[in-house]
Write an enzyme that holds these catalytic residues in place. Structure first.
Site, PDB file in Angstrom:
ATOM      1  N   SER A  52      65.406  27.029  85.859  1.00 38.00           N
ATOM      2  CA  SER A  52      66.177  26.110  86.675  1.00 38.00           C
ATOM      3  C   SER A  52      65.680  24.682  86.448  1.00 38.00           C
ATOM      4  CB  SER A  52      66.002  26.499  88.136  1.00 38.00           C
ATOM      5  OG  SER A  52      66.785  25.656  88.911  1.00 38.00           O
ATOM      6  N   GLY A  53      66.602  23.783  86.192  1.00 40.29           N
ATOM      7  CA  GLY A  53      66.234  22.381  85.997  1.00 40.29           C
ATOM      8  C   GLY A  53      65.900  22.048  84.565  1.00 40.29           C
ATOM      9  N   THR A  77      72.910  23.397  82.451  1.00 44.86           N
ATOM     10  CA  THR A  77      74.262  22.998  82.825  1.00 44.86           C
ATOM     11  C   THR A  77      74.650  21.721  82.096  1.00 44.86           C
ATOM     12  OG1 THR A  77      73.820  24.008  84.927  1.00 44.86           O
ATOM     13  CG2 THR A  77      75.748  22.601  84.803  1.00 44.86           C
ATOM     14  N   ASN A  90      65.563  21.371  91.091  1.00 44.23           N
ATOM     15  CA  ASN A  90      66.713  20.681  90.505  1.00 44.23           C
ATOM     16  C   ASN A  90      67.639  20.276  91.647  1.00 44.23           C
ATOM     17  OD1 ASN A  90      68.997  19.910  89.159  1.00 44.23           O
ATOM     18  ND2 ASN A  90      69.138  21.750  87.876  1.00 44.23           N
ATOM     19  N   SER A  96      71.156  22.354  91.185  1.00 45.40           N
ATOM     20  CA  SER A  96      70.861  23.610  90.520  1.00 45.40           C
ATOM     21  C   SER A  96      72.047  24.567  90.645  1.00 45.40           C
ATOM     22  CB  SER A  96      69.621  24.201  91.178  1.00 45.40           C
ATOM     23  OG  SER A  96      69.350  25.455  90.618  1.00 45.40           O
ATOM     24  N   SER A  97      72.436  25.152  89.518  1.00 42.61           N
ATOM     25  CA  SER A  97      73.544  26.117  89.596  1.00 42.61           C
ATOM     26  C   SER A  97      72.978  27.399  90.194  1.00 42.61           C
ATOM     27  CB  SER A  97      74.093  26.433  88.213  1.00 42.61           C
ATOM     28  OG  SER A  97      73.947  25.338  87.365  1.00 42.61           O
ATOM     29  N   GLY A 111      67.529  31.338  83.227  1.00 38.74           N
ATOM     30  CA  GLY A 111      66.578  31.879  82.263  1.00 38.74           C
ATOM     31  C   GLY A 111      65.640  32.792  83.004  1.00 38.74           C
ATOM     32  N   GLU A 122      62.869  34.153  85.175  1.00 41.88           N
ATOM     33  CA  GLU A 122      62.259  33.565  86.365  1.00 41.88           C
ATOM     34  C   GLU A 122      60.985  34.310  86.683  1.00 41.88           C
ATOM     35  OE1 GLU A 122      65.023  33.199  89.571  1.00 41.88           O
ATOM     36  OE2 GLU A 122      65.935  31.416  88.689  1.00 41.88           O
TER      37      GLU A 122
HETATM   38  N1  LIG Z   1      70.249  15.955  78.206  1.00 42.85           N
HETATM   39  C1  LIG Z   1      69.925  15.402  79.361  1.00 42.85           C
HETATM   40  N2  LIG Z   1      69.830  14.069  79.445  1.00 42.85           N
HETATM   41  C2  LIG Z   1      69.495  13.510  80.609  1.00 42.85           C
HETATM   42  N3  LIG Z   1      69.222  14.182  81.734  1.00 42.85           N
HETATM   43  C3  LIG Z   1      69.292  15.519  81.714  1.00 42.85           C
HETATM   44  C4  LIG Z   1      69.652  16.188  80.542  1.00 42.85           C
HETATM   45  N4  LIG Z   1      69.646  17.483  80.811  1.00 42.85           N
HETATM   46  C5  LIG Z   1      69.298  17.627  82.100  1.00 42.85           C
HETATM   47  N5  LIG Z   1      69.085  16.449  82.662  1.00 42.85           N
HETATM   48  C6  LIG Z   1      68.656  16.183  84.036  1.00 42.85           C
HETATM   49  O1  LIG Z   1      68.072  17.326  84.579  1.00 42.85           O
HETATM   50  C7  LIG Z   1      68.788  17.769  85.733  1.00 42.85           C
HETATM   51  C8  LIG Z   1      68.865  19.272  85.763  1.00 42.85           C
HETATM   52  O2  LIG Z   1      69.710  19.720  84.729  1.00 42.85           O
HETATM   53  P1  LIG Z   1      70.635  20.994  84.900  1.00 42.85           P
HETATM   54  O3  LIG Z   1      71.420  21.076  83.671  1.00 42.85           O
HETATM   55  O4  LIG Z   1      71.346  20.990  86.166  1.00 42.85           O
HETATM   56  O5  LIG Z   1      69.549  22.115  84.921  1.00 42.85           O
HETATM   57  P2  LIG Z   1      69.812  23.677  84.989  1.00 42.85           P
HETATM   58  O6  LIG Z   1      71.267  23.901  84.889  1.00 42.85           O
HETATM   59  O7  LIG Z   1      69.055  24.212  83.831  1.00 42.85           O
HETATM   60  O8  LIG Z   1      69.238  24.101  86.258  1.00 42.85           O
HETATM   61  C9  LIG Z   1      70.141  17.144  85.645  1.00 42.85           C
HETATM   62  O9  LIG Z   1      70.677  16.920  86.888  1.00 42.85           O
HETATM   63  C10 LIG Z   1      69.844  15.850  84.910  1.00 42.85           C
HETATM   64  O10 LIG Z   1      69.414  14.897  85.841  1.00 42.85           O
HETATM   65 MG   LIG Z   2      72.500  24.762  86.079  1.00 42.79          MG
END
Ligand SMILES: Nc1ncnc2c1ncn2[C@@H]1O[C@H](COP(=O)(O)OP(=O)(O)O)[C@@H](O)[C@H]1O
Ligand SMILES: [Mg+2]
Length: 1107
Positions: free
Chosen positions: A110-111, A115, A160, A163-164, A390, A392
């Site tokens: 997560s984070g 996404t 996050n 977070s999804s 992923g 956990e």
């Molecule tokens: N390629 C990127 N460039 C800039 N910031 C990013 C990038 N990927 C993720 N982030 C930052 O990290 C945070 C968490 O990403 P997210 O995709 O929601 O994580 P996950 O889906 O893996 O939990 C986002 O809200 C964003 O602020």
């Molecule tokens: Mg996500």
């Protein structure tokens, strides 16, 4: 500059290694160091073969711009620096051009940026695929499904802010041209427990906060909600606000997105009603109530909330109330109803809320799918994007982690399967012998979990279905029995005594050795969560709702479709959906994005080695590299390979004429690379060890440097030569110009010297000539002077002689004249003396007289009698004549003047004449009066209405009417009086009223006295014994004394034929009644201006001071 250089290979300007396959040596430390080095240089992407490792930068990098999209578009995967775009491009082109369905698997904790990565993939594909109104609409709908799902399925967690909380798999469908047609979304495992309870520092799903912040008052009222977060038990309060997140704005975005995706207004409304109902469910509270039969029973504390929920959802209040109090178990036509105690009631409430929300979420996905579904039946190409949790590994891992890790275990499996399969296929394609590769296959772990008989999930289901008391502990016991011998299962109580003394493993836990590491699971809650029980009464109550959406969410509540079979457990549901997913993925070409979180602080620039190490381990990245490197670490088509290294061998440099493969063979032979290090495939060269590649690279770099030096050398030589030639040429030009200039200068100098010499000579010559000429001139002049002197002397001599001669002649003539005169006079003397003298005298006299008169005629003065001019006397002898003539002329012109007078003027002059006779040289006041015309009537009595009475009283002609001052005999002060003189009388009247004070006939006036000085005082003496004399004489003063006295004199003379006596004296007596007073005039000071002052000195003396 950086923009200018054109990359042709990933190997150019590489920071660390861009592809982990090339890492040498390969171990955890070098792996992390490489990642860290690249991360520090803003390289967040690194490859493992075709897998992209992405490290979350936690800040926006300028690498997602449209320019970047263009840069990566249609370029080969290894041509540019590692990037998600390269992977997306590869996948998209492979889909479009080679007709291979693709899937992009994004994993990470997560984070870690899953996404975001999935969105980047989608936006890249959207940017590069076809354009057009219809296509754009599809794209827009696909992209806009994200905000909707994120609002309902994402939440702020400690890891996050967005977070999804669900797994998502999206198939994007394309037509044969590669234009998007639509999509299908699948969702996995929404973390529904979050609806009723959130860990510290986390929030519920975004949508709850968005509604409360962003909905209008009106809308909130409709939903029976209040804006205040603290009103709702289900909303964790400690982090209701997230920094940098504007819930209200996001609410508008979500509504807008829903509209774009195609939600009807009433659907949106229904969705929010359900959300509101869930929120309000949390506020229903229960209290215990004991029944007679001793059973515990619960009761709703405050029914208001319940009532509002029922109004919102259209459920009969009593039905819902009952559903919260009873539980009906049906078994074989038997219905048994038991009451719910407070804890059960709360359990039921929360279960309902969770179910309602998770079903709503699934419904949303279905609804979105309906909208974005491809509209045609033609064959579609598919690109799947999987964004799922992923691995956990928490402190406390529960059922959810177990499920998720199972999913990742499966994903790893297909990764291994597909990667190896791909490798193998490539080897076959290239005709290279396949050698067996040692790698860890995690199928055994998958089996431990999913085996239909002995798998953990199967046993869990068995426990859940088993009659009798079932608890988490009985489940663990079962596991301990059955899995005891499994290599990857660990438990303290298992039959296998290996872990009996392992204190790190509590009794209520079991541990699984996943491919990515060991994870310990708390067994507590497994049974419940797997059961995922919602009491039938509640689902039936929901089905009875008149709210169509809610009704549709609970189809099992329909009594007609009653199904006594237990619903599928959560575990088996998930197992089934994972199986479907795997089947789906297996048909596709996989692309991997492995997301890594560099730190726990959501902070940019921080790279936490331990944290990354942990992720690398459980993502099995090293394993990845090893699999990838199992055969050959590096492969490249012959053309680019030859192109890159041709400079390393004389035969191939600079041009190789022949097939590329032969060229590469020559090249490798020349370089003496050991044969076991490479193999020649059909179209590619395969290199076993990265070492070899790096050796090639080093050689290339060295050679490039040499070449660069060579080129530099030649270039420098060329540059120097051209420069020299240019300089030589320039030198000649300059020299020629200089010579010309120098000669010109020299010539100029000679020329000017010649001119100077010449001028000197000329000067000298001229001066010589001048000298000669001057000398000559002086000689001439001297001669002339001498001649002149000579002539002068001659002339003077002659003149002297002539003068002498003339004098003699004159003397002779004079003597001669005298002599003749003498002779004549002697002859005529007698005759002349007798007559001539008299005659000459008379004639002369006559001539003078004549001349005098003729001149006088021209010099006559003007006719004005006062003109005193008279011409001067010319001859003394005419003195008396001249005076007489002046007198006659004056008399004549006076007469002439007088003849012009009218009768009136005559009268005036007569009066003036009279005055002159009376006062001239007698009274000092007189000369001032000469110029003043006598007016007589100064006061115009007839015109002033004030004096009408006076006018009426005097009927005679008025000669004088004037204001005078009457001097008071008592004190010498003056009083104004009107003085009137008529033909017969003198009258004094009051000035103001016009009343007559006294009237004196002229006959009674005997005398008028006045001083000789420059004053206007006068006394009128009256005849003694007359009627008027009673009051005494008048002492008056007037500005027009001369005129008044004159007129009085003349009038008296004409009336009485007697001359009025006018006495001029500086002292006279005045009769006042009985007394005689002396009026004396003295020379006074000028202190009162020019006005004389009168003062009574004593009884007998009145003194008038005249200035
Ligand atoms: N390629 C990127 N460039 C800039 N910031 C990013 C990038 N990927 C993720 N982030 C930052 O990290 C945070 C968490 O990403 P997210 O995709 O929601 O994580 P996950 O889906 O893996 O939990 C986002 O809200 C964003 O602020
Ligand atoms: Mg996500």
């Amino acid at each position: 500059m950086a923009k200018m250089e054109v990359k042709t290979s990933l190997l150019d300007d590489m920071i660390g290694v861009g592809d982990m396959v090339l890492l040498e040596p390969l171990n955890e430390d070098s792996f992390i160091n490489n990642l860290k080095k690249r991360f520090d240089h803003n390289e967040v992407y690194t490859y493992i073969g075709s897998v992209v490792i992405s490290i979350n930068p936690y800040r926006s990098l300028p690498i997602y711009t449209p320019e970047k999209v263009e840069e990566y578009r249609n370029r080969n995967f290894y041509e540019l620096s590692p990037h998600i775009f390269a992977l997306s491009d590869e996948a998209y082109r492979s889909l479009r051009d080679q007709d291979k369905d693709q899937c992009i698997l994004i994993t990470g904790e997560s984070g870690a940026g899953k996404t975001e990565a999935s969105k980047l993939v989608m936006s890249y594909v959207a940017a590069v695929c076809g354009k057009g109104a219809e296509v754009n609409q599809v794209k827009e709908q696909l992209l806009q499904s994200n905000p909707v799902l994120e609002a309902f399925g994402n939440a702020k967690t400690v890891r996050n802010d967005n977070s999804s909380r669900f797994g998502k798999y999206m198939d994007i469908e394309f037509d044969f041209k590669g234009d998007p047609l639509g999509g299908v979304i699948s969702n996995y495992l929404l973390e529904k427990s979050r609806v009723v309870k959130q860990p510290r520092g986390e929030r519920n799903f975004h949508i709850f906060y968005q509604i409360l912040s962003g909905a209008s008052e009106d809308f909130l009222c409709k939903l029976k909600l209040e804006r205040d977060f603290s009103r709702y038990n289900y909303l964790g309060l400690d982090s209701a606000k997230v920094n940098g997140v504007d819930d209200a704005a996001n609410f508008r975005t979500v509504r807008n997105a829903m509209q774009i995706v195609g939600f009807m207004d009433h659907e949106t409304q229904s969705v929010f009603e359900v959300v509101a109902a869930v929120l309000k469910l949390g506020n229903i509270e229960f209290k215990p109530e004991s029944r007679v039969n001793g059973l515990d029973e619960s009761k709703i504390k405050d029914k208001n909330e319940l009532k509002e929920i029922c109004e919102l959802t259209g459920i009969d209040q009593s039905v819902l109330e009952r559903a919260f109090s009873f539980r009906t178990v049906e078994a074989k036509q038997e219905k048994v109803s038991t009451t719910l105690n407070v804890a059960q009631a709360y359990y039921a409430r929360d279960a309902l809320a969770k179910n309602l929300y998770s079903r709503l979420f699934s419904w949303l996905v279905t609804r979105i799918n309906e909208s974005i579904k491809a509209q045609t039946k033609v064959r579609k190409k598919v690109m799947g994007v999987l964004d799922i949790y992923g691995f956990e590994i928490f402190e406390d891992n529960s059922f959810e982690q177990f499920i998720i890790n199972y999913c990742n275990e499966k994903l790893q499996q297909i990764f291994i399967e597909l990667t190896l399969k791909e490798e193998q296929e490539e080897y076959i394609r290239e005709g290279i012998e396949w050698t067996h590769i040692e790698y860890f296959n995690n199928a055994i772990i998958c089996d431990l979990i999913e085996n239909n008989q002995t798998g953990i999930l199967a046993m869990l289901d068995e426990e859940c279905l088993r009659p009798g008391t079932v608890t988490d502990d009985t489940f663990l016991e079962k596991l301990n029995q059955i899995c005891a011998t499994h290599q990857h299962f660990e438990s303290r109580m298992s039959k296998c005594s290996r872990f009996l003394n392992d204190t790190s493993l509590p009794h209520s836990c079991f541990r699984i050795q996943h491919y990515a590491g060991k994870v310990m699971y708390q067994v507590e809650g497994f049974v419940d969560k797997n059961n995922d029980l919602l009491y039938r009464d509640l689902s039936q109550a929901m089905w009875k709702a008149s709210h169509s959406l809610i009704k549709a969410l609970f189809p099992e509540g329909n009594p007609a479709k009653i199904n006594l079979k237990r619903p599928l457990t959560a575990g088996s549901q998930f197992k089934a959906s994972v199986a479907t997913l795997m089947k789906n993925l297996q048909t596709k070409n996989p692309n991997y994005i492995r997301c890594i979180k560099p730190n726990d602080k959501k902070a940019a620039h921080i790279f936490n080695d331990a944290l990354v190490c942990h992720q690398i381990r459980y993502l099995g990245l090293l394993e990845n590299v090893r699999v990838r490197r199992a055969g050959y670490a590096f492969r490249q088509a012959y053309e680019p390979c030859l192109e890159r290294y041709k400079m390393l061998c004389k035969q191939t440099w600079p041009h190789w004429r022949g097939p590329a493969r032969a060229g590469v063979e020559v090249l490798f032979n020349e370089l003496e690379i050991p044969e076991e290090e490479f193999s020649f495939g059909r179209s590619k060269i395969f290199i076993r060890n990265p070492r070899t590649l790096f050796k090639l690279e080093d050689l290339r770099k060295q050679r490039l440097e040499d070449l660069a030096t060579l080129i530099e050398k030649i270039y420098r030589g060329w540059k120097c030569r051209t420069r020299f030639l240019l300089m030589k040429k320039s030198q000649i030009v300059i020299a020629s110009w200089y010579r010309r200039y120098a000669q010109q200068k020299k010539y100029q100098k000679i020329k000017s010297s010649a001119i100077i010499v010449q001028s000197y000579i000329r000067g000298w010559k001229a001066r010589k000539l001048l000298r000669e000429l001057k000398h000559q001139k002086r000689c001439n002049e001297a001669a002339t002077i001498i001649a002149a002197y000579w002539h002068g002397t001659q002339a003077r001599r002659e003149l002297k002689r002539l003068k002498e001669e003339a004098r003699r002649k004159h003397a002779v003539a004079v003597i001669w004249a005298y002599w003749l005169g003498l002779k004549v006079r002697r002859e005529y003397r007698k005759f002349f003396r007798a007559n001539a003298g008299r005659k000459i005298y008379e004639f002369t006299l006559q001539r003078l007289m004549q001349k005098y008169f003729l001149e006088m005629k021209n010099k006559m003065p003007s006719l004005s009698p006062i003109d005193k001019n008279w011409p001067a006397r010319p001859y003394l002898f005419l003195d008396s004549t001249h005076k007489e003539l002046k007198r006659i002329f004056h008399l004549w012109r006076c007469k002439k003047y007088r003849d012009q007078f009218t009768d009136q003027q005559k009268l005036i002059y007569e009066e003036k004449l009279e005055a002159s006779e009376l006062f001239k040289d007698k009274k000092a006041l007189y000369p001032a009066s000469v110029g003043q015309p006598f007016q007589g009537a100064y006061l115009e009595i007839s015109k002033n209405p004030k004096y009408k009475k006076l006018k009426d009283a005097v009927d005679e002609k008025i000669i004088i009417a004037e204001v005078v001052n009457k001097i008071n005999r008592a004190n010498g002060k003056a009083t104004s009086r009107i003085f009137l003189l008529t033909k017969n009388n003198v009258l004094l009247a009051d000035q103001k009223s016009g009343n007559i004070k006294s009237e004196v006939p002229l006959g009674d006036v005997t005398k008028v006295s006045m001083s000789s000085q420059n004053d206007g005082f006068f006394a009128v003496h009256l005849k003694e014994g007359s009627e008027a004399a009673g009051k005494g004489d008048f002492l008056l003063s007037s500005d027009h004394l001369i005129e008044m006295a004159t007129k009085l004199y003349r009038t008296t003379l004409s009336q009485t034929k007697q001359k009025l006596n006018i006495e001029i004296s500086d002292e006279f007596l005045v009769q006042f009644r009985q007394d005689k007073v002396c009026v004396k005039f003295i020379q006074g000071s000028q202190k009162n201006g020019n006005i004389p002052t009168c003062k009574r000195k004593n009884n007998r003396l009145l003194e008038v001071a005249v200035p």
